[in-house]
Design a protein around this motif. Structure first.
Motif, short mmCIF file in Angstrom:
data_model
loop_
_atom_site.label_atom_id
_atom_site.label_comp_id
_atom_site.label_asym_id
_atom_site.label_seq_id
_atom_site.Cartn_x
_atom_site.Cartn_y
_atom_site.Cartn_z
N GLY A 9 3.84 -5.65 -11.13
CA GLY A 9 4.11 -5.48 -9.71
C GLY A 9 2.84 -5.01 -9.03
N THR A 10 2.63 -5.43 -7.82
CA THR A 10 1.45 -4.99 -7.08
C THR A 10 1.76 -5.00 -5.60
N SER A 11 1.17 -4.08 -4.85
CA SER A 11 1.35 -4.09 -3.40
C SER A 11 0.08 -4.50 -2.69
N GLU A 12 -1.07 -3.99 -3.16
CA GLU A 12 -2.34 -4.36 -2.51
C GLU A 12 -3.26 -5.17 -3.42
N GLY A 13 -2.81 -5.48 -4.63
CA GLY A 13 -3.58 -6.42 -5.45
C GLY A 13 -4.34 -5.84 -6.63
N GLN A 14 -4.48 -4.49 -6.71
CA GLN A 14 -5.30 -3.96 -7.79
C GLN A 14 -4.63 -4.15 -9.16
N THR A 15 -3.32 -4.00 -9.22
CA THR A 15 -2.63 -4.20 -10.50
C THR A 15 -2.69 -5.67 -10.92
N ALA A 16 -2.71 -6.57 -9.96
CA ALA A 16 -2.88 -7.98 -10.28
C ALA A 16 -4.27 -8.20 -10.89
N ALA A 56 2.52 -1.81 -13.29
CA ALA A 56 3.10 -1.48 -11.98
C ALA A 56 2.20 -0.46 -11.29
N SER A 57 2.29 -0.39 -9.98
CA SER A 57 1.46 0.59 -9.25
C SER A 57 2.35 1.57 -8.49
N ILE A 58 1.72 2.66 -8.09
CA ILE A 58 2.44 3.77 -7.44
C ILE A 58 2.22 3.76 -5.93
N HIS A 59 3.32 3.85 -5.20
CA HIS A 59 3.28 4.07 -3.75
C HIS A 59 4.31 5.14 -3.43
N ALA A 60 3.88 6.15 -2.69
CA ALA A 60 4.76 7.27 -2.35
C ALA A 60 5.51 7.79 -3.59
N GLY A 61 4.75 7.93 -4.67
CA GLY A 61 5.29 8.57 -5.86
C GLY A 61 6.16 7.70 -6.75
N LYS A 62 6.25 6.41 -6.44
CA LYS A 62 7.13 5.56 -7.25
C LYS A 62 6.48 4.22 -7.59
N SER A 89 -2.57 4.04 -10.23
CA SER A 89 -2.39 4.99 -9.12
C SER A 89 -3.71 5.67 -8.80
N LEU A 90 -3.77 6.36 -7.68
CA LEU A 90 -4.93 7.20 -7.39
C LEU A 90 -4.88 8.44 -8.26
N SER A 91 -3.67 8.91 -8.57
CA SER A 91 -3.54 10.11 -9.39
C SER A 91 -4.18 9.92 -10.76
N ALA A 92 -4.10 8.72 -11.31
CA ALA A 92 -4.68 8.49 -12.63
C ALA A 92 -6.17 8.85 -12.62
N LYS A 101 3.37 12.04 -14.94
CA LYS A 101 4.72 12.38 -14.44
C LYS A 101 5.40 11.13 -13.86
N TYR A 102 4.62 10.33 -13.13
CA TYR A 102 5.18 9.09 -12.58
C TYR A 102 5.71 8.20 -13.71
N VAL A 103 4.96 8.15 -14.81
CA VAL A 103 5.37 7.31 -15.93
C VAL A 103 6.64 7.86 -16.56
N GLY A 121 -6.80 4.28 -13.00
CA GLY A 121 -7.13 4.53 -11.61
C GLY A 121 -7.01 3.23 -10.82
N GLY A 122 -6.51 3.33 -9.61
CA GLY A 122 -6.35 2.15 -8.76
C GLY A 122 -7.51 2.02 -7.79
N ALA A 123 -7.19 1.68 -6.55
CA ALA A 123 -8.23 1.46 -5.56
C ALA A 123 -7.74 1.94 -4.20
N LEU A 124 -8.70 2.41 -3.43
CA LEU A 124 -8.43 2.72 -2.01
C LEU A 124 -9.08 1.60 -1.23
C1 LIG Z 1 0.76 3.49 1.22
C2 LIG Z 1 0.22 3.95 -0.11
C3 LIG Z 1 0.84 4.98 -0.79
C4 LIG Z 1 0.32 5.44 -2.01
N1 LIG Z 1 0.94 6.48 -2.65
C5 LIG Z 1 0.41 6.95 -3.81
C6 LIG Z 1 1.00 8.07 -4.48
O1 LIG Z 1 2.02 8.60 -4.08
N2 LIG Z 1 0.37 8.53 -5.60
C7 LIG Z 1 -0.76 7.95 -6.11
O2 LIG Z 1 -1.28 8.42 -7.11
N3 LIG Z 1 -1.32 6.86 -5.51
C8 LIG Z 1 -0.78 6.36 -4.38
N4 LIG Z 1 -1.33 5.29 -3.75
C9 LIG Z 1 -2.48 4.63 -4.36
C10 LIG Z 1 -2.12 3.33 -5.08
O3 LIG Z 1 -1.40 3.58 -6.26
C11 LIG Z 1 -3.43 2.58 -5.40
O4 LIG Z 1 -3.99 2.18 -4.17
C12 LIG Z 1 -3.25 1.40 -6.31
O5 LIG Z 1 -4.50 0.81 -6.53
C13 LIG Z 1 -2.28 0.36 -5.70
O6 LIG Z 1 -2.15 -0.69 -6.62
P1 LIG Z 1 -1.77 -2.16 -6.11
O7 LIG Z 1 -2.92 -2.64 -5.28
O8 LIG Z 1 -1.61 -2.95 -7.36
O9 LIG Z 1 -0.51 -2.02 -5.36
C14 LIG Z 1 -0.83 4.82 -2.56
C15 LIG Z 1 -1.44 3.77 -1.85
C16 LIG Z 1 -0.95 3.33 -0.66
C17 LIG Z 1 -1.62 2.22 0.06
#
Ligand SMILES: Cc1cc2nc3c(=O)[nH]c(=O)nc-3n(C[C@H](O)[C@H](O)[C@H](O)COP(=O)(O)O)c2cc1C
Length: 181
Positions: A9-16, A56-62, A89-92, A101-103, A121-124
């Motif tokens: 699963g990915t929302s912004e593409g980093q997990t892809a 899978a990636s983390i958004h808002a803790g899930k 995730s960014l937390s990683a 904890k998320y895992v 670690g993901g990406a900003l």
């Molecule tokens: C709206 C939003 C919420 C996020 N919430 C969290 C979070 O709660 N904890 C965390 O560690 N990272 C959080 N992140 C960071 C994402 O996990 C990180 O950007 C990751 O690379 C996203 O992966 P994706 O591109 O595969 O979706 C968040 C990112 C965004 C854009």
């Protein structure tokens, strides 16, 4: 040679991108590897694979809810195959305990306890976010004491060597049947 599926699963593409990278590592090691974007897929685990790596990636803790749905639905099949999970995730990068904890929460929610787990670690991606997401992420990141708040650029925290090691270790544990022919 093993056939390995990487559903993610990915929302912004980093997990892809990480899934593609893992597939490249596995192919370079002589295996067949395919990635599967779960957002656009049927929810049954396709047959014919020797092993599975779920991402899978983390958004808002899930993690993405549809990855949890996929895992719950296919848990018996996942439990019958060598399988691993990676969480992005960014937390990683900033707070590994939080990432673990998320895992743990994902495992509790799905009932699936894969024998191999990694957090990456993901990406900003400030330059790709819309205005509101950009401002929100800048505020959250700044509030955590990080200086990575220049919204004119992106910050990539994925440590690709760690991703490579994870893929190599996973495939090494598949045993002789999976040795490259
Ligand atoms: C709206 C939003 C919420 C996020 N919430 C969290 C979070 O709660 N904890 C965390 O560690 N990272 C959080 N992140 C960071 C994402 O996990 C990180 O950007 C990751 O690379 C996203 O992966 P994706 O591109 O595969 O979706 C968040 C990112 C965004 C854009």
């Amino acid at each position: 040679m093993a056939r390995i599926l990487i559903p993610y699963g990915t929302s912004e593409g980093q997990t892809a991108r990480i899934s593609d990278y893992i597939a490249d590592v596995l192919r370079a090691d002589g295996h067949e590897a395919e990635t599967l974007d779960l957002k656009h897929a049927e929810h049954d685990l396709p047959g014919g694979y020797d092993a599975v790596i779920v991402g899978a990636s983390i958004h808002a803790g899930k993690h993405e809810g549809y990855v949890g749905d996929f895992v719950r639905r296919n848990r018996p099949a996942l439990e019958n195959l060598p399988a691993a999970l990676f969480s992005v995730s960014l937390s990683a990068h900033a707070d590994p305990e939080e990432a673990e904890k998320y895992v743990a929460e994902f495992e509790d929610a799905t009932g699936w306890h894969p024998s191999k787990v990694a957090v990456f670690g993901g990406a900003l991606l400030y330059t790709q976010y819309g205005f509101l997401k950009r401002m929100m992420m800048k505020k959250i990141v700044g509030g955590q004491g990080s200086t990575d708040t220049d919204t004119g650029r992106d910050y990539i925290y994925t440590e690709w060597d760690g991703v490579r090691r994870f893929a190599e270790e996973f495939v090494a544990r598949l045993g002789p049947r999976a040795a490259p022919e």
